[in-house]
Design a protein around this motif. Structure first.
Motif, PDB file in Angstrom:
ATOM      1  N   GLN A 194      29.481  35.043  57.643  1.00 44.06           N
ATOM      2  CA  GLN A 194      29.319  36.361  57.035  1.00 44.06           C
ATOM      3  C   GLN A 194      30.485  36.764  56.150  1.00 44.06           C
ATOM      4  O   GLN A 194      30.349  37.674  55.330  1.00 44.06           O
ATOM      5  N   LEU A 195      31.627  36.123  56.285  1.00 43.38           N
ATOM      6  CA  LEU A 195      32.736  36.492  55.415  1.00 43.38           C
ATOM      7  C   LEU A 195      32.347  36.297  53.964  1.00 43.38           C
ATOM      8  O   LEU A 195      32.680  37.106  53.101  1.00 43.38           O
ATOM      9  N   LEU A 196      31.631  35.223  53.685  1.00 39.58           N
ATOM     10  CA  LEU A 196      31.235  34.923  52.313  1.00 39.58           C
ATOM     11  C   LEU A 196      29.819  35.372  51.981  1.00 39.58           C
ATOM     12  O   LEU A 196      29.521  35.687  50.833  1.00 39.58           O
ATOM     13  N   ALA A 197      28.927  35.425  52.975  1.00 40.08           N
ATOM     14  CA  ALA A 197      27.506  35.665  52.701  1.00 40.08           C
ATOM     15  C   ALA A 197      27.062  37.094  52.932  1.00 40.08           C
ATOM     16  O   ALA A 197      25.920  37.448  52.601  1.00 40.08           O
ATOM     17  N   ALA A 198      27.911  37.946  53.507  1.00 39.54           N
ATOM     18  CA  ALA A 198      27.508  39.320  53.795  1.00 39.54           C
ATOM     19  C   ALA A 198      27.117  40.052  52.511  1.00 39.54           C
ATOM     20  O   ALA A 198      27.749  39.870  51.458  1.00 39.54           O
ATOM     21  N   THR A 199      26.091  40.878  52.608  1.00 33.86           N
ATOM     22  CA  THR A 199      25.613  41.645  51.452  1.00 33.86           C
ATOM     23  C   THR A 199      25.623  43.139  51.764  1.00 33.86           C
ATOM     24  O   THR A 199      25.615  43.546  52.935  1.00 33.86           O
ATOM     25  N   ASP A 200      25.628  43.957  50.714  1.00 37.06           N
ATOM     26  CA  ASP A 200      25.568  45.407  50.910  1.00 37.06           C
ATOM     27  C   ASP A 200      24.119  45.859  50.971  1.00 37.06           C
ATOM     28  O   ASP A 200      23.191  45.036  50.997  1.00 37.06           O
ATOM     29  N   GLU A 201      23.917  47.192  50.997  1.00 34.17           N
ATOM     30  CA  GLU A 201      22.558  47.728  51.137  1.00 34.17           C
ATOM     31  C   GLU A 201      21.669  47.402  49.949  1.00 34.17           C
ATOM     32  O   GLU A 201      20.437  47.518  50.032  1.00 34.17           O
ATOM     33  N   HIS A 202      22.258  46.962  48.837  1.00 30.21           N
ATOM     34  CA  HIS A 202      21.483  46.590  47.650  1.00 30.21           C
ATOM     35  C   HIS A 202      21.301  45.078  47.527  1.00 30.21           C
ATOM     36  O   HIS A 202      20.759  44.599  46.527  1.00 30.21           O
ATOM     37  N   GLY A 203      21.767  44.337  48.523  1.00 34.49           N
ATOM     38  CA  GLY A 203      21.601  42.895  48.499  1.00 34.49           C
ATOM     39  C   GLY A 203      22.660  42.161  47.719  1.00 34.49           C
ATOM     40  O   GLY A 203      22.555  40.949  47.512  1.00 34.49           O
ATOM     41  N   ARG A 204      23.724  42.863  47.301  1.00 34.29           N
ATOM     42  CA  ARG A 204      24.782  42.218  46.536  1.00 34.29           C
ATOM     43  C   ARG A 204      25.846  41.669  47.481  1.00 34.29           C
ATOM     44  O   ARG A 204      26.147  42.267  48.521  1.00 34.29           O
ATOM     45  N   LEU A 205      26.423  40.534  47.112  1.00 32.46           N
ATOM     46  CA  LEU A 205      27.475  39.950  47.931  1.00 32.46           C
ATOM     47  C   LEU A 205      28.652  40.908  48.031  1.00 32.46           C
ATOM     48  O   LEU A 205      29.143  41.427  47.017  1.00 32.46           O
ATOM     49  N   ARG A 206      29.144  41.089  49.248  1.00 31.93           N
ATOM     50  CA  ARG A 206      30.275  41.998  49.441  1.00 31.93           C
ATOM     51  C   ARG A 206      31.557  41.437  48.832  1.00 31.93           C
ATOM     52  O   ARG A 206      32.411  42.199  48.381  1.00 31.93           O
ATOM     53  N   ILE A 207      31.701  40.104  48.828  1.00 30.15           N
ATOM     54  CA  ILE A 207      32.933  39.541  48.258  1.00 30.15           C
ATOM     55  C   ILE A 207      32.995  39.730  46.743  1.00 30.15           C
ATOM     56  O   ILE A 207      34.058  39.530  46.139  1.00 30.15           O
ATOM     57  N   ALA A 208      31.861  40.120  46.117  1.00 23.58           N
ATOM     58  CA  ALA A 208      31.862  40.387  44.677  1.00 23.58           C
ATOM     59  C   ALA A 208      32.232  41.830  44.368  1.00 23.58           C
ATOM     60  O   ALA A 208      32.403  42.194  43.206  1.00 23.58           O
ATOM     61  N   PRO A 233      34.857  44.737  44.246  1.00 19.20           N
ATOM     62  CA  PRO A 233      36.322  44.905  44.249  1.00 19.20           C
ATOM     63  C   PRO A 233      36.832  45.766  45.406  1.00 19.20           C
ATOM     64  O   PRO A 233      37.998  45.660  45.788  1.00 19.20           O
ATOM     65  N   ALA A 234      35.946  46.608  45.973  1.00 23.21           N
ATOM     66  CA  ALA A 234      36.359  47.477  47.071  1.00 23.21           C
ATOM     67  C   ALA A 234      36.197  46.822  48.441  1.00 23.21           C
ATOM     68  O   ALA A 234      36.579  47.420  49.450  1.00 23.21           O
ATOM     69  N   ASP A 235      35.644  45.621  48.494  1.00 27.71           N
ATOM     70  CA  ASP A 235      35.465  44.940  49.779  1.00 27.71           C
ATOM     71  C   ASP A 235      36.824  44.727  50.442  1.00 27.71           C
ATOM     72  O   ASP A 235      37.738  44.172  49.820  1.00 27.71           O
ATOM     73  N   PRO A 236      36.994  45.150  51.695  1.00 26.61           N
ATOM     74  CA  PRO A 236      38.314  45.028  52.338  1.00 26.61           C
ATOM     75  C   PRO A 236      38.839  43.597  52.385  1.00 26.61           C
ATOM     76  O   PRO A 236      40.035  43.373  52.159  1.00 26.61           O
ATOM     77  N   VAL A 237      37.979  42.632  52.693  1.00 28.49           N
ATOM     78  CA  VAL A 237      38.440  41.254  52.767  1.00 28.49           C
ATOM     79  C   VAL A 237      38.886  40.768  51.394  1.00 28.49           C
ATOM     80  O   VAL A 237      39.924  40.115  51.255  1.00 28.49           O
ATOM     81  N   ARG A 238      38.107  41.107  50.369  1.00 27.59           N
ATOM     82  CA  ARG A 238      38.486  40.704  49.003  1.00 27.59           C
ATOM     83  C   ARG A 238      39.834  41.304  48.617  1.00 27.59           C
ATOM     84  O   ARG A 238      40.691  40.621  48.032  1.00 27.59           O
ATOM     85  N   ARG A 239      40.053  42.576  48.970  1.00 25.85           N
ATOM     86  CA  ARG A 239      41.322  43.220  48.636  1.00 25.85           C
ATOM     87  C   ARG A 239      42.484  42.546  49.357  1.00 25.85           C
ATOM     88  O   ARG A 239      43.572  42.381  48.788  1.00 25.85           O
ATOM     89  N   GLU A 240      42.272  42.185  50.614  1.00 25.67           N
ATOM     90  CA  GLU A 240      43.338  41.521  51.367  1.00 25.67           C
ATOM     91  C   GLU A 240      43.715  40.192  50.730  1.00 25.67           C
ATOM     92  O   GLU A 240      44.906  39.886  50.571  1.00 25.67           O
ATOM     93  N   VAL A 241      42.698  39.393  50.384  1.00 23.98           N
ATOM     94  CA  VAL A 241      42.971  38.091  49.769  1.00 23.98           C
ATOM     95  C   VAL A 241      43.633  38.270  48.405  1.00 23.98           C
ATOM     96  O   VAL A 241      44.611  37.577  48.077  1.00 23.98           O
ATOM     97  N   ALA A 242      43.126  39.215  47.624  1.00 19.53           N
ATOM     98  CA  ALA A 242      43.692  39.443  46.289  1.00 19.53           C
ATOM     99  C   ALA A 242      45.139  39.902  46.381  1.00 19.53           C
ATOM    100  O   ALA A 242      46.008  39.408  45.646  1.00 19.53           O
ATOM    101  N   ASP A 243      45.431  40.855  47.281  1.00 22.56           N
ATOM    102  CA  ASP A 243      46.800  41.360  47.409  1.00 22.56           C
ATOM    103  C   ASP A 243      47.747  40.262  47.895  1.00 22.56           C
ATOM    104  O   ASP A 243      48.894  40.163  47.439  1.00 22.56           O
ATOM    105  N   ALA A 244      47.254  39.443  48.843  1.00 27.20           N
ATOM    106  CA  ALA A 244      48.100  38.376  49.375  1.00 27.20           C
ATOM    107  C   ALA A 244      48.441  37.364  48.289  1.00 27.20           C
ATOM    108  O   ALA A 244      49.605  36.964  48.126  1.00 27.20           O
TER     109      ALA A 244
END
Length: 348
Positions: free
Chosen positions: A67-81, A83-94
């Motif tokens: 689910q880290l990579l495949a999770a989607t939002d209520e519209h079916g869009r990938l969460r990792i795409a 910019p506000a996704d917490p995991v994406r922000r953590e990886v980007a900041d790191a």
């Protein structure tokens, strides 16, 4: 400032992240390991707190769960795409801060993802060496990870600084208290029938008899997961610390364990005849509220002490102290189940 930062997707990585944090904390010191659910203080802006921690350039341990990579939002869009996704922000900041990243391939993903097909910043994870983190081979995988971290300059805590005694990579893997398993079996089904044919065990490891107050869970309990599925447990509470144990459970005649026992025979050249449940966690209470316990579970081979699964028990003690209700999670099932526990009288 923490030297290790664990990044994960809550929907399927929470328990494994908790288990890893407690294992690494036992060796390197809890203050060196950042896990958001444990380390975010009340009243702080969580994004600011995480960003401040990442500016210290800790090693980022990224739990690659399905689910880290495949999770989607209520519209079916990938969460990792997003910019506000917490995991994406953590990886980007790191990565922006020059932190070292270690992708940890968890159960449910057979091979590392093709980074070139992922949106930024995940398209860079292919630059880093990944490591496996599997429930059925947890001890081996954590020991190997600890060696990697030592090579990166992460220094174990002095003797007595974390758990009250010296820790080694080998012992810390055995000490984990919690949490996606490769075991594709319904491990909790081992409780069906076997326990119902046994007398409830006396409290294990010196656990006390039924407590008179609603502030202590020490004693023997019968856990009910469904109309025909029960599990006998023993708990011991010391202050805010809670331990859970079961006696060895015979599984040699159970059809639901046949596939895993075959895997075990092929891997280790021996028979897996029984398993035991163990766990450690905490008991907490807000003023005027019921006692809440949160226990990280492990299932071990017996004998042998090899972990075959892990999970989490979260429950609330009733006001009369005689029952608890809550949820049970096992990584092998990747699902949460309701659970009810009834306190059993034990001889004094």
């Amino acid at each position: 400032m923490a030297q290790l930062f664990i990044s994960y997707r809550t929907s399927d990585g929470r328990d494994k992240a908790t288990a890893l944090a407690r294992d690494l904390g036992a060796l390197f010191g809890d203050e060196q390991v950042f896990l958001d659910k444990d380390d975010l203080r009340a009243g702080v802006r969580w994004r600011d707190e995480i960003a401040a921690t990442l500016r210290g350039r800790p090693v980022l341990l990224l739990l690659l769960t399905p689910q880290l990579l495949a999770a989607t939002d209520e519209h079916g869009r990938l969460r990792i795409a997003d910019p506000a996704d917490p995991v994406r922000r953590e990886v980007a900041d790191a990565l922006h801060g020059g932190a070292h990243l270690i992708p940890l391939l968890c159960d449910g993903l057979e091979t590392p993802p093709d980074a070139a097909t992922l949106p930024a910043p995940f398209d860079r994870i292919g630059e880093f060496t990944w490591r496996p983190l599997r429930a059925y081979d947890w001890q081996h995988d954590v020991t190997r990870l600890v060696s990697d971290l030592r090579a990166l300059g992460i220094v174990p805590a002095p003797q007595g600084a974390s758990q009250g005694s010296a820790a080694t990579p080998e012992t810390v893997a055995r000490r984990r208290w919690p949490v996606a398993a490769a075991v594709a079996l319904a491990l909790l089904a081992l409780a069906v029938g076997w326990y119902t044919r046994q007398a409830p065990p006396a409290a294990l490891d010196g656990a006390s008899s039924v407590a008179d107050s609603a502030g202590d869970v020490s004693g023997a309990w019968l856990a009910t997961l469904s109309a025909d599925e029960t599990l006998s447990l023993s708990m011991r509470q010391t202050g805010e610390q809670v331990e859970l144990n079961s006696r060895p459970l015979a599984i040699a005649q159970r059809a639901d364990w046949a596939d895993y026992r075959k895997f075990w025979r092929e891997r280790f050249g021996s028979e897996l005849e029984a398993v035991t449940y163990r766990g450690k966690g905490s008991a907490s209470r807000l003023p005027g509220d019921d006692l809440v316990i949160d226990i990280a579970l492990q299932i071990f081979s017996s004998p042998g002490e090899t972990m075959v699964d892990s999970g989490n028990l979260h429950s609330r003690l009733a006001a009369d102290g005689k029952s608890m209700t809550g949820t049970l999670w096992l990584n092998s099932q990747q699902a949460e189940r309701p659970i009810r526990l009834q306190r059993l009288a034990t001889s004094r």
